[in-house]
Design a protein around this motif. Sequence first.
Motif, PDB file in Angstrom:
ATOM      1  N   ASP A 151     -50.385 -42.738  47.530  1.00  0.00           N
ATOM      2  CA  ASP A 151     -49.676 -41.462  47.636  1.00  0.00           C
ATOM      3  C   ASP A 151     -48.171 -41.677  47.689  1.00  0.00           C
ATOM      4  OD1 ASP A 151     -52.086 -40.128  47.698  1.00  0.00           O
ATOM      5  OD2 ASP A 151     -52.166 -40.039  49.889  1.00  0.00           O
ATOM      6  N   ASN A 157     -48.356 -35.705  57.500  1.00  0.00           N
ATOM      7  CA  ASN A 157     -49.569 -34.911  57.282  1.00  0.00           C
ATOM      8  C   ASN A 157     -49.321 -33.412  57.355  1.00  0.00           C
ATOM      9  OD1 ASN A 157     -51.297 -37.207  57.056  1.00  0.00           O
ATOM     10  ND2 ASN A 157     -51.240 -37.430  59.288  1.00  0.00           N
ATOM     11  N   ASN A 158     -48.408 -32.996  58.222  1.00  0.00           N
ATOM     12  CA  ASN A 158     -48.162 -31.566  58.428  1.00  0.00           C
ATOM     13  C   ASN A 158     -46.684 -31.254  58.265  1.00  0.00           C
ATOM     14  OD1 ASN A 158     -50.947 -30.821  59.295  1.00  0.00           O
ATOM     15  ND2 ASN A 158     -50.471 -32.229  60.983  1.00  0.00           N
ATOM     16  N   ILE A 188     -47.229 -23.833  52.021  1.00  0.00           N
ATOM     17  CA  ILE A 188     -48.379 -24.697  52.288  1.00  0.00           C
ATOM     18  C   ILE A 188     -48.902 -25.306  50.993  1.00  0.00           C
ATOM     19  CG2 ILE A 188     -50.770 -24.752  53.088  1.00  0.00           C
ATOM     20  CD1 ILE A 188     -50.033 -22.677  55.179  1.00  0.00           C
ATOM     21  N   GLN A 189     -49.050 -24.479  49.950  1.00  0.00           N
ATOM     22  CA  GLN A 189     -49.559 -24.978  48.678  1.00  0.00           C
ATOM     23  C   GLN A 189     -48.587 -25.961  48.045  1.00  0.00           C
ATOM     24  OE1 GLN A 189     -52.614 -24.550  47.326  1.00  0.00           O
ATOM     25  NE2 GLN A 189     -51.897 -26.108  45.880  1.00  0.00           N
ATOM     26  N   SER A 191     -46.326 -27.881  49.550  1.00  0.00           N
ATOM     27  CA  SER A 191     -46.302 -29.147  50.288  1.00  0.00           C
ATOM     28  C   SER A 191     -47.572 -29.955  50.026  1.00  0.00           C
ATOM     29  CB  SER A 191     -46.120 -28.887  51.785  1.00  0.00           C
ATOM     30  OG  SER A 191     -47.161 -28.074  52.298  1.00  0.00           O
ATOM     31  N   LYS A 192     -48.712 -29.262  49.895  1.00  0.00           N
ATOM     32  CA  LYS A 192     -49.960 -29.969  49.565  1.00  0.00           C
ATOM     33  C   LYS A 192     -49.880 -30.615  48.194  1.00  0.00           C
ATOM     34  CE  LYS A 192     -53.384 -27.462  52.361  1.00  0.00           C
ATOM     35  NZ  LYS A 192     -54.586 -26.586  52.321  1.00  0.00           N
ATOM     36  N   THR A 193     -49.268 -29.912  47.251  1.00  0.00           N
ATOM     37  CA  THR A 193     -49.109 -30.470  45.908  1.00  0.00           C
ATOM     38  C   THR A 193     -48.272 -31.733  45.943  1.00  0.00           C
ATOM     39  OG1 THR A 193     -49.299 -28.288  44.874  1.00  0.00           O
ATOM     40  CG2 THR A 193     -48.248 -30.025  43.582  1.00  0.00           C
ATOM     41  N   LEU A 195     -47.804 -33.756  48.461  1.00  0.00           N
ATOM     42  CA  LEU A 195     -48.546 -34.808  49.158  1.00  0.00           C
ATOM     43  C   LEU A 195     -49.687 -35.374  48.320  1.00  0.00           C
ATOM     44  CD1 LEU A 195     -48.713 -33.287  52.755  1.00  0.00           C
ATOM     45  CD2 LEU A 195     -47.403 -35.288  52.039  1.00  0.00           C
ATOM     46  N   SER A 196     -50.122 -34.642  47.307  1.00  0.00           N
ATOM     47  CA  SER A 196     -51.232 -35.103  46.471  1.00  0.00           C
ATOM     48  C   SER A 196     -50.779 -36.013  45.331  1.00  0.00           C
ATOM     49  CB  SER A 196     -51.983 -33.911  45.876  1.00  0.00           C
ATOM     50  OG  SER A 196     -51.213 -33.262  44.882  1.00  0.00           O
ATOM     51  N   ASP A 221     -41.827 -33.467  59.274  1.00  0.00           N
ATOM     52  CA  ASP A 221     -42.943 -32.852  59.982  1.00  0.00           C
ATOM     53  C   ASP A 221     -42.460 -32.206  61.278  1.00  0.00           C
ATOM     54  OD1 ASP A 221     -42.678 -34.795  61.963  1.00  0.00           O
ATOM     55  OD2 ASP A 221     -44.453 -35.919  61.363  1.00  0.00           O
TER      56      ASP A 221
END
Length: 281
Positions: A151, A157-158, A188-189, A191-193, A195-196, A221
């Motif tokens: 990654d 993580n948050n 949220i979406q 940040s998830k993108t 992190l992926s 975080d």
Amino acid sequence: MESAILNPKFKTSVKKILIQTKNSNGHEDSIEITKYGDIFIVSKPYMSISTTADTKIITSLIEKSTDILTMYKLSEKESDFNSFFGSKTGVTEISFLNQNDSSLSTILFGTTDNLKNRITIKSKDSNVIYETEDKFSQYLTADINYWTEGDIISEINNPVELKFEEALTGSQASLTKIKIDEKSKDFIQKSKTLLSLRHGKLHTKTELEELQKIAFISMQDGNGRIVKLDFFKNTEGCLYTKTVIPSEIDSQESAFAFYSENAVYEISEWTYRRIKEIFFN
């Protein structure tokens, strides 16, 4: 004989893993994996590269090393070593060490039989050669890319805040700055993108010489830990460096692990564009 290559009682005592390989041409290679708190760092000292290791792969290696296996004795003769650990495939040595750098187990891995799914092994401290179920071939490499966490950002993580700065050069030179946080739309979406996304091969810092810095991003975080990435343009895509600033609640071991990261990472042009889309869409 029923046994494990690492005594199960030492499963939680492993603080360092050394892997040394020697191929059929006599080329030697090695890596070191060291645990700091809950973080594993993999390094190639002679190349001065250190980065966060893939915890899942390392945990899997330790788990399989402490599994009880059926071992079949092949030989007790020292003269038979080259027959089972010889020039055709080379030999890999894996050492498990505790926090005092004392050896818990050192195992040599030799020839494999793919039809029977078996591998030849022996303890470094013994001449007895065994054959057992091959659960280890995938780990018999000193390629740091295999052991590296894939990654782009694995230390957070948050996230609660993202920043992006893009340097534009030429006659219209300027600096584009964007900041988004938990109050921003689709945070949220987005940040998830981010992190992926995953990086490619590792490089040394010498490869950054004369490359132009094109962008900077940071992620923070809720505890104050910050990850900063600097991007540089090269002919294949981009390279980036990473700096992790520990939070006040991070342990000294975790902080040391973060500060030891010094690798340069490769990403494709597609991945860089994906990162930009997170901030501009």
